[in-house]
Write an enzyme that holds these catalytic residues in place. Sequence first.
Site, PDB file in Angstrom:
ATOM      1  N   ASN A 292     -10.227  -2.242  -3.142  1.00  0.00           N
ATOM      2  CA  ASN A 292      -9.729  -1.704  -1.877  1.00  0.00           C
ATOM      3  C   ASN A 292      -8.505  -0.850  -2.179  1.00  0.00           C
ATOM      4  O   ASN A 292      -7.427  -1.367  -2.469  1.00  0.00           O
ATOM      5  CB  ASN A 292      -9.371  -2.854  -0.930  1.00  0.00           C
ATOM      6  CG  ASN A 292      -8.725  -2.365   0.356  1.00  0.00           C
ATOM      7  OD1 ASN A 292      -8.828  -1.189   0.710  1.00  0.00           O
ATOM      8  ND2 ASN A 292      -8.061  -3.262   1.060  1.00  0.00           N
TER       9      ASN A 292
ATOM     10  N   GLU B  12      -4.134  -6.564   7.029  1.00  0.00           N
ATOM     11  CA  GLU B  12      -3.252  -5.446   7.360  1.00  0.00           C
ATOM     12  C   GLU B  12      -3.693  -4.774   8.661  1.00  0.00           C
ATOM     13  O   GLU B  12      -2.858  -4.283   9.425  1.00  0.00           O
ATOM     14  CB  GLU B  12      -3.208  -4.454   6.194  1.00  0.00           C
ATOM     15  CG  GLU B  12      -2.461  -5.027   4.994  1.00  0.00           C
ATOM     16  CD  GLU B  12      -2.844  -4.417   3.665  1.00  0.00           C
ATOM     17  OE1 GLU B  12      -2.340  -4.908   2.650  1.00  0.00           O
ATOM     18  OE2 GLU B  12      -3.664  -3.472   3.641  1.00  0.00           O
TER      19      GLU B  12
ATOM     20  N   LYS C 253      -6.832   0.988  -0.157  1.00  0.00           N
ATOM     21  CA  LYS C 253      -5.890   1.072   0.955  1.00  0.00           C
ATOM     22  C   LYS C 253      -5.496   2.543   1.183  1.00  0.00           C
ATOM     23  O   LYS C 253      -6.360   3.411   1.167  1.00  0.00           O
ATOM     24  CB  LYS C 253      -4.693   0.157   0.704  1.00  0.00           C
ATOM     25  CG  LYS C 253      -5.143  -1.279   0.401  1.00  0.00           C
ATOM     26  CD  LYS C 253      -4.020  -2.278   0.349  1.00  0.00           C
ATOM     27  CE  LYS C 253      -4.579  -3.652   0.022  1.00  0.00           C
ATOM     28  NZ  LYS C 253      -3.542  -4.714   0.087  1.00  0.00           N
TER      29      LYS C 253
ATOM     30  N   GLU D   7      -8.726 -14.108   1.986  1.00  0.00           N
ATOM     31  CA  GLU D   7      -7.495 -13.472   1.541  1.00  0.00           C
ATOM     32  C   GLU D   7      -6.297 -14.195   2.160  1.00  0.00           C
ATOM     33  O   GLU D   7      -5.913 -13.898   3.306  1.00  0.00           O
ATOM     34  CB  GLU D   7      -7.472 -11.999   1.954  1.00  0.00           C
ATOM     35  CG  GLU D   7      -8.481 -11.149   1.238  1.00  0.00           C
ATOM     36  CD  GLU D   7      -8.058  -9.683   1.230  1.00  0.00           C
ATOM     37  OE1 GLU D   7      -7.971  -9.106   0.145  1.00  0.00           O
ATOM     38  OE2 GLU D   7      -7.794  -9.136   2.316  1.00  0.00           O
TER      39      GLU D   7
ATOM     40  N   SER E 226      -3.563 -10.624  -4.846  1.00  0.00           N
ATOM     41  CA  SER E 226      -2.906 -10.500  -6.157  1.00  0.00           C
ATOM     42  C   SER E 226      -3.856 -10.837  -7.308  1.00  0.00           C
ATOM     43  O   SER E 226      -3.485 -11.516  -8.267  1.00  0.00           O
ATOM     44  CB  SER E 226      -1.647 -11.378  -6.211  1.00  0.00           C
ATOM     45  OG  SER E 226      -0.674 -10.914  -5.292  1.00  0.00           O
TER      46      SER E 226
ATOM     47  N   GLY F  19      -0.492  -8.647  -2.274  1.00  0.00           N
ATOM     48  CA  GLY F  19       0.537  -7.698  -2.678  1.00  0.00           C
ATOM     49  C   GLY F  19       1.891  -8.315  -2.962  1.00  0.00           C
ATOM     50  O   GLY F  19       2.875  -7.607  -3.138  1.00  0.00           O
TER      51      GLY F  19
END
Length: 241
Positions: free
Chosen positions: A9, A98, A11, A165, A204, A171
């Site tokens: 991904n 997100e 992003k 997730e 991560s 992150g």
Amino acid sequence: MRKIVIAGNWKMFKTQAESEEFLRGFLPHLEETPDNREVLLCPPFTDLSILSKYLHGSRVQLGAQNVHWEENGAYTGEISGPMLTEIGVRFVIVGHSERRQYFGETDATVNLRLKAAQKYGLTPILCVGETKEQRDHGKTESLIISQLEKGLVDVNQDNLVIAYEPIWAIGTGDTCEATEANRVIGIIRSQLTNANVSIQYGGSVKPNNIDEIMAQPEIDGVLVGGASLEADSFARIVNYK
């Protein structure tokens, strides 16, 4: 049989030129990738057409990062299923934390997006997961079960991938212990009517922890963020041992 699905991904990273450069470094590594691993890239919308051209005939599938529930309409900033399938997109991420955190995504809109994705021939990757505060208060299981119950109404589980997730691990450099990720993914699987749905771990994921993650019996792949932006890094993840 559960498929292994390794997804990158990107992003909001990479221009078209940077995408081309990535592929030049990444694609040669796939010669050593076992056939039973599905590999996909989910770039920004502006990169989809050029990646579709370069990936044609390769083993890498193309995914998008969002899809609207209507075929067309006055929805500024959105994109529809037919727009994605026309350029060769096969997967789409739905309900990423997100999107939930910054753009008002709810379990109800996630459900609409999941059904639209399937209607237009896309395989959705449904993201679920808890915050640090929710985990600390012992709400991990109840929250994820609620996300599944609300998100999967009238969704065909024969055409679905799920990604666990934990939001606190995305992150941040904090990775959920592989055994704990395995436990939660087992709980997710117990809530499904189709036990063969591929369930990924995301949060991560890096070259130095991928082998331990993929050694877990319930984990069928990974949804990779930052580590998918560098060709050698993502190649090591795809070619985990």
